[in-house]
Design a protein around this motif. Structure first.
Motif, PDB file in Angstrom:
ATOM      1  N   HIS A   1     -12.879  31.882  22.183  1.00 13.76           N
ATOM      2  CA  HIS A   1     -13.032  31.939  20.729  1.00 13.76           C
ATOM      3  C   HIS A   1     -14.481  32.201  20.339  1.00 13.76           C
ATOM      4  O   HIS A   1     -15.406  31.657  20.937  1.00 13.76           O
ATOM      5  N   ASP A   2     -14.668  33.058  19.333  1.00 10.56           N
ATOM      6  CA  ASP A   2     -15.982  33.310  18.745  1.00 10.56           C
ATOM      7  C   ASP A   2     -16.138  32.396  17.535  1.00 10.56           C
ATOM      8  O   ASP A   2     -15.470  32.587  16.515  1.00 10.56           O
ATOM      9  N   ASP A   3     -17.012  31.397  17.647  1.00 11.18           N
ATOM     10  CA  ASP A   3     -17.149  30.407  16.576  1.00 11.18           C
ATOM     11  C   ASP A   3     -17.807  30.989  15.326  1.00 11.18           C
ATOM     12  O   ASP A   3     -17.556  30.507  14.214  1.00 11.18           O
ATOM     13  N   VAL A   4     -18.657  31.993  15.487  1.00 13.63           N
ATOM     14  CA  VAL A   4     -19.336  32.586  14.340  1.00 13.63           C
ATOM     15  C   VAL A   4     -18.377  33.437  13.516  1.00 13.63           C
ATOM     16  O   VAL A   4     -18.282  33.306  12.300  1.00 13.63           O
ATOM     17  N   ALA A   5     -17.653  34.303  14.198  1.00 17.40           N
ATOM     18  CA  ALA A   5     -16.702  35.189  13.504  1.00 17.40           C
ATOM     19  C   ALA A   5     -15.351  34.525  13.277  1.00 17.40           C
ATOM     20  O   ALA A   5     -14.491  35.083  12.594  1.00 17.40           O
ATOM     21  N   ASP A   6     -15.173  33.331  13.858  1.00 14.09           N
ATOM     22  CA  ASP A   6     -13.893  32.615  13.808  1.00 14.09           C
ATOM     23  C   ASP A   6     -12.758  33.535  14.239  1.00 14.09           C
ATOM     24  O   ASP A   6     -11.775  33.735  13.531  1.00 14.09           O
ATOM     25  N   ASN A   7     -12.936  34.068  15.446  1.00 11.31           N
ATOM     26  CA  ASN A   7     -11.993  35.057  15.943  1.00 11.31           C
ATOM     27  C   ASN A   7     -11.663  34.758  17.411  1.00 11.31           C
ATOM     28  O   ASN A   7     -12.548  34.403  18.192  1.00 11.31           O
ATOM     29  N   GLU A   8     -10.406  34.896  17.754  1.00 13.32           N
ATOM     30  CA  GLU A   8      -9.989  34.694  19.139  1.00 13.32           C
ATOM     31  C   GLU A   8     -10.163  36.006  19.900  1.00 13.32           C
ATOM     32  O   GLU A   8      -9.518  37.002  19.595  1.00 13.32           O
ATOM     33  N   LEU A   9     -11.030  35.987  20.907  1.00 13.74           N
ATOM     34  CA  LEU A   9     -11.382  37.204  21.620  1.00 13.74           C
ATOM     35  C   LEU A   9     -10.529  37.438  22.853  1.00 13.74           C
ATOM     36  O   LEU A   9     -10.269  38.576  23.235  1.00 13.74           O
ATOM     37  N   VAL A  10     -10.130  36.368  23.520  1.00 15.40           N
ATOM     38  CA  VAL A  10      -9.252  36.452  24.695  1.00 15.40           C
ATOM     39  C   VAL A  10      -8.075  35.526  24.451  1.00 15.40           C
ATOM     40  O   VAL A  10      -8.263  34.373  24.033  1.00 15.40           O
ATOM     41  N   LYS A  11      -6.866  36.017  24.712  1.00 17.42           N
ATOM     42  CA  LYS A  11      -5.663  35.322  24.263  1.00 17.42           C
ATOM     43  C   LYS A  11      -4.711  35.036  25.419  1.00 17.42           C
ATOM     44  O   LYS A  11      -3.914  35.883  25.801  1.00 17.42           O
ATOM     45  N   GLY A  12      -4.832  33.869  26.004  1.00 18.91           N
ATOM     46  CA  GLY A  12      -3.848  33.408  26.962  1.00 18.91           C
ATOM     47  C   GLY A  12      -3.817  34.136  28.289  1.00 18.91           C
ATOM     48  O   GLY A  12      -2.746  34.522  28.756  1.00 18.91           O
ATOM     49  N   VAL A  13      -4.970  34.311  28.924  1.00 14.84           N
ATOM     50  CA  VAL A  13      -5.024  34.998  30.222  1.00 14.84           C
ATOM     51  C   VAL A  13      -4.676  34.023  31.347  1.00 14.84           C
ATOM     52  O   VAL A  13      -5.220  32.924  31.424  1.00 14.84           O
ATOM     53  N   SER A  14      -3.768  34.445  32.215  1.00 15.00           N
ATOM     54  CA  SER A  14      -3.372  33.636  33.373  1.00 15.00           C
ATOM     55  C   SER A  14      -3.314  34.512  34.612  1.00 15.00           C
ATOM     56  O   SER A  14      -2.804  35.631  34.557  1.00 15.00           O
TER      57      SER A  14
END
Length: 301
Positions: A34-47
């Motif tokens: 998560h990018d706390d400044v932009a409040d954006n999820e950059l990577v989503k559930g990588v396994s």
């Protein structure tokens, strides 16, 4: 020294990487960044799971999240970007929330990395041999003479001609391929379990790129090193990797054995990547490096 590994050998048939009983060295479960400044999820559930001696390729266009995922594994995310969910298990230890001091003990010893521009990670004012020697002195507490001899051995192991000469050089006196070999020598100096190569051959010409890939293959075969190869070049993946993750917009859209994904991709984005690479001769690498699954037709439509 062990005979060089042929880069067109058949890594996708490796039994080490896919053997169920092989030791798991790295295990990611549903990792989000998560990018706390932009409040954006950059990577989503990588396994994914990486076993000892295995080679995992991560491919995707710029901004797909592949390098961020690797930086999370290395504990070097920018301050405003953080692992916000899931777990990163390195040799049985969850490293997703380690302190800086705890990471200092792991980096280099258990996990290491080489990047696209080796000159950016080497000090131009210090001879390259001294820089690798210092890693050994600080981390393994070797004496001056012993650490120098070990550095020369490492330079020989990464196929640098005249190690004693290279030891005395500064970064501006060496070619890009030679600098990449020096950086690989530093990365393997402490015999890590996992090595991440993040676009490590991108800036090199084709001949030198092939030599570096061959070197990584040799190190894997000789030491049992596990590799993560981040690249936008599917030819690199075809030559070296057992398994592949295809990433787009921060998510894994397809993953599996190299031969399955490169010959019979299911996701439209993976099909597009392969179709784009075909015009640059990808089929030459597919034919020599990754055997086509039996009775399976190509369909990139």
């Amino acid at each position: 020294m062990t005979a060089p590994v042929n880069p067109t050998a058949n890594p996708a048939l490796s039994t080490t990487a896919n053997e169920p009983d092989s030791e798991i060295v790295l295990d990611l479960k549903n990792v989000t960044i998560h990018d706390d400044v932009a409040d954006n999820e950059l990577v989503k559930g990588v396994s994914f799971t990486l076993r000892r001696g295995g080679v995992l390729g991560i491919v995707g266009e710029s901004g797909s999240g592949k390098s961020l995922t690797c930086r999370a594994i290395l504990g070097i995310l920018p301050k405003h970007i953080e692992v916000s969910g899931g777990s990163i298990d390195l040799l049985g230890r969850d490293v997703s929330s380690l302190t800086l001091k705890e990471w200092t003990g792991l980096r280099g010893t258990n996990i290491a990395a080489v990047f696209q521009d080796p000159g950016s990670y080497l000090n131009p004012s210090i001879r390259v041999g001294k820089q690798v020697q210092e890693v050994l002195r600080v981390k393994q507490h070797l004496g001056r003479r012993e650490s120098r001899l070990r550095t020369l051995e490492l330079f020989e192991a990464v196929r640098l001609n005249d190690p004693a000469y290279v030891y005395q050089q500064y970064t501006h006196e060496l070619s890009g391929g030679m600098l990449q070999r020096v950086l690989i020598a530093a990365a393997i100096a402490l015999e890590p379990d996992v090595l991440i190569a993040d676009e490590a051959t991108t800036a090199l010409d084709v001949t030198v790129q092939a030599e570096i890939l061959d070197l990584l293959g040799e190190l894997k075969a000789r030491t049992g090193l596990s590799l993560i190869v981040v690249s936008h070049d599917l030819a690199v993946v075809a030559q070296l990797c057992d398994e592949v993750l295809v990433m787009k917009d921060g998510a894994v859209v397809e993953q599996g054995l190299t031969r399955d994904i490169l010959y019979a991709p299911k996701h439209e984005y993976a099909k597009l990547l392969i179709a784009e690479h075909e015009q640059y001769g990808l089929e030459r690498y597919l034919d020599s490096a990754v055997p086509e699954p039996e009775q399976q037709e190509l369909d990139y439509a």
